[in-house]
Design an enzyme around this catalytic site. Structure first.
Site, mmCIF file in Angstrom:
data_model
loop_
_atom_site.group_PDB
_atom_site.id
_atom_site.type_symbol
_atom_site.label_atom_id
_atom_site.label_comp_id
_atom_site.label_asym_id
_atom_site.label_seq_id
_atom_site.Cartn_x
_atom_site.Cartn_y
_atom_site.Cartn_z
ATOM 1 N N LYS A 1 30.048 58.817 50.484
ATOM 2 C CA LYS A 1 30.878 58.261 51.544
ATOM 3 C C LYS A 1 30.414 58.719 52.925
ATOM 4 O O LYS A 1 30.380 57.919 53.865
ATOM 5 C CB LYS A 1 32.341 58.651 51.303
ATOM 6 C CG LYS A 1 32.936 58.006 50.063
ATOM 7 C CD LYS A 1 34.317 58.550 49.754
ATOM 8 C CE LYS A 1 34.901 57.919 48.495
ATOM 9 N NZ LYS A 1 36.204 58.510 48.131
ATOM 10 N N ILE B 1 42.346 52.881 53.612
ATOM 11 C CA ILE B 1 42.317 53.423 54.974
ATOM 12 C C ILE B 1 41.269 52.664 55.773
ATOM 13 O O ILE B 1 40.086 52.680 55.424
ATOM 14 C CB ILE B 1 41.967 54.930 54.962
ATOM 15 C CG1 ILE B 1 42.921 55.710 54.066
ATOM 16 C CG2 ILE B 1 42.000 55.495 56.375
ATOM 17 C CD1 ILE B 1 42.489 57.142 53.830
ATOM 18 N N GLY C 1 46.568 61.871 36.417
ATOM 19 C CA GLY C 1 45.749 60.688 36.631
ATOM 20 C C GLY C 1 44.962 60.698 37.930
ATOM 21 O O GLY C 1 44.366 59.681 38.302
ATOM 22 N N GLY D 1 43.020 54.346 44.513
ATOM 23 C CA GLY D 1 44.094 53.679 43.793
ATOM 24 C C GLY D 1 43.802 52.199 43.653
ATOM 25 O O GLY D 1 43.115 51.596 44.477
ATOM 26 N N GLU E 1 39.334 62.068 36.765
ATOM 27 C CA GLU E 1 38.791 61.443 35.562
ATOM 28 C C GLU E 1 38.593 62.490 34.461
ATOM 29 O O GLU E 1 38.590 63.693 34.710
ATOM 30 C CB GLU E 1 37.449 60.788 35.871
ATOM 31 C CG GLU E 1 37.497 59.733 36.954
ATOM 32 C CD GLU E 1 38.182 58.458 36.511
ATOM 33 O OE1 GLU E 1 38.321 58.252 35.284
ATOM 34 O OE2 GLU E 1 38.584 57.673 37.396
#
Length: 415
Positions: free
Chosen positions: A209, A140, A191, A307, A194
């Site tokens: 972030k 993004i 998935g 990802g 974790e």
């Protein structure tokens, strides 16, 4: 190696780390080689890959090295991609690369959140780039639009859903009534989470972030350890049900906003998000960042925030910038931390959601005057939205209610 017509010369880079993102960078560079070299205007070659492991079956297995000094001391390497993760040795390698005049591109949010001011200053001094688009939101685009497209604005607030794992879990709790544990286990099976999900569910990932975004928006470095951070483990299906009844949803929100006197309030917490918010409909593993400028108003950036290939694509985009633009962008910069800029949490303006037992509505109104009460989902329980106050005033009201026999089961801010 195929070479695109019109390319001029050779640009060489190094990649530090061949994990998920590092291997993704190699895949993006190979699959989109023609497009990338057209953008750069020359051939792009990965000269070295730093990793302690060996990968003999790969077509580029001969490029692996274990000594960072080889990369640092090679003048042919113009840019270094750091995708090791963690603070060390990533910081040392990034610093040494910049000192050698090489640009550094990273997806490492911990590195940027802890050392961004130092590395940006060093990059400016050396005329190199320090780029980190992939550190927030994966593919993004957020960093570039904030410092280029919105640079005519005085940023008032940055608020976002910055962690796909927690958003997936809360979406399952809201839509299907799952417990936190059941939703977490599903996220792990798919998935999205974790084996050790603590950085996600405890809010640390989102905290790093928002520190990066706040530093860029307000021009001073903010450290994660100074930001009140609360994860989602305490959110119950009933809280999600009350949020829906109220006309909203529970989301893990990371927020930085200007407050009184020009100071900045930061927090990471589950929040009640009204349906009128641009963030309300962001579900599943998607991320979104809403930036409010004094001229542009509300602008939102939305998509999958993580990802292998989405993150790698953002890294490679920064590689293209580093190889094609002379010197760092003046707008991509912030200074050292200013201790007086951060607003104490107790002074932050706040409207709160409370779920309480042990006191009836009449009793609670004594401690939360002007509150809006939701229709109870269970006898003996009250849920309310407070009138606007400060965090400190709500803390005092909670203490008084508990002293009178009330028990607060849940408490979240309202976005």
């Amino acid at each position: 190696m195929d070479f695109q017509m019109g390319c001029d010369g050779l640009k060489q880079i190094a990649v530090l780390g061949h994990g998920v993102v590092g291997s993704g960078v190699m895949e993006v560079l190979e699959k989109n080689r023609g497009l990338i070299e057209k953008r750069v205007g020359s051939q792009v070659e990965v000269r070295y890959i730093l990793d302690r492991r060996q990968f003999p079956g790969l077509p580029y297995s001969g490029r692996f090295v274990t000594d960072f000094g080889v990369i640092r001391d090679d003048p042919a390497v113009e840019a270094v991609v750091e995708v090791l993760g963690g603070l060390e040795p990533a910081f040392s390698y990034a610093r040494e690369s910049l000192l050698a005049g090489k640009s550094v591109i990273t997806s490492n949010k911990e590195l940027v959140a802890q050392k961004g001011d130092v590395l940006l200053a060093l990059a400016r001094e050396k005329g190199a780039h320090f780029l980190f688009e992939a550190s927030v939101g994966g593919a993004i685009p957020v960093i570039e639009p904030m410092h280029r497209c919105l640079d005519a604005n005085r940023i008032q607030q940055v608020a976002g859903i910055l962690n796909g794992t927690t958003n997936f879990i809360l979406t399952k709790m809201l839509r299907e009534g799952c417990t936190f544990q059941d939703a977490l286990e599903l996220a792990q099976r798919l998935g999205y989470a974790e084996r050790d999900p603590s950085a996600d569910v405890e809010g640390l990932d989102a905290c790093r972030k928002i520190c990066i975004l706040a530093s860029l928006a307000f021009g001073s470095h903010f450290y994660p350890e100074d930001v009140p951070t609360r994860g989602i483990a305490g959110v119950k299906p009933r809280d999600a049900a009350y949020a829906a009844r109220w006309g909203g949803a529970v989301k893990l929100i990371a927020r930085a906003r200007r407050a009184a006197g020009g100071r900045v309030a930061l927090e990471v917490s589950p929040m009640l998000v009204p349906a009128s918010s641009l963030l309300w409909g962001v579900g599943d593993v998607n991320n979104a960042v809403q930036v409010t400028g004094d001229m542009a108003g509300d602008v939102i950036f939305y998509g999958r925030g993580a990802g292998k290939l989405p993150t790698a694509s953002a890294v490679v985009s920064d590689v293209i910038t580093a190889l094609t633009q002379e010197g760092p962008a003046p707008s991509l910069f912030w200074g050292p931390a200013d201790p007086g800029l951060l607003l104490p949490p107790s002074e932050a303006p706040c409207q709160g959601y409370f779920r309480v037992t042990g006191l009836d509505r009449e009793g609670l109104e004594l401690f939360f005057p002007g509150a809006f009460f939701l229709e109870p989902l269970e006898q003996g329980e009250e849920a309310l939205i407070t009138a606007p106050a400060t965090q400190g005033e709500l803390d005092a009201a909670q203490r008084a209610a508990e002293a009178a026999g009330g028990r607060v089961l849940s408490r979240f801010p309202v976005l």
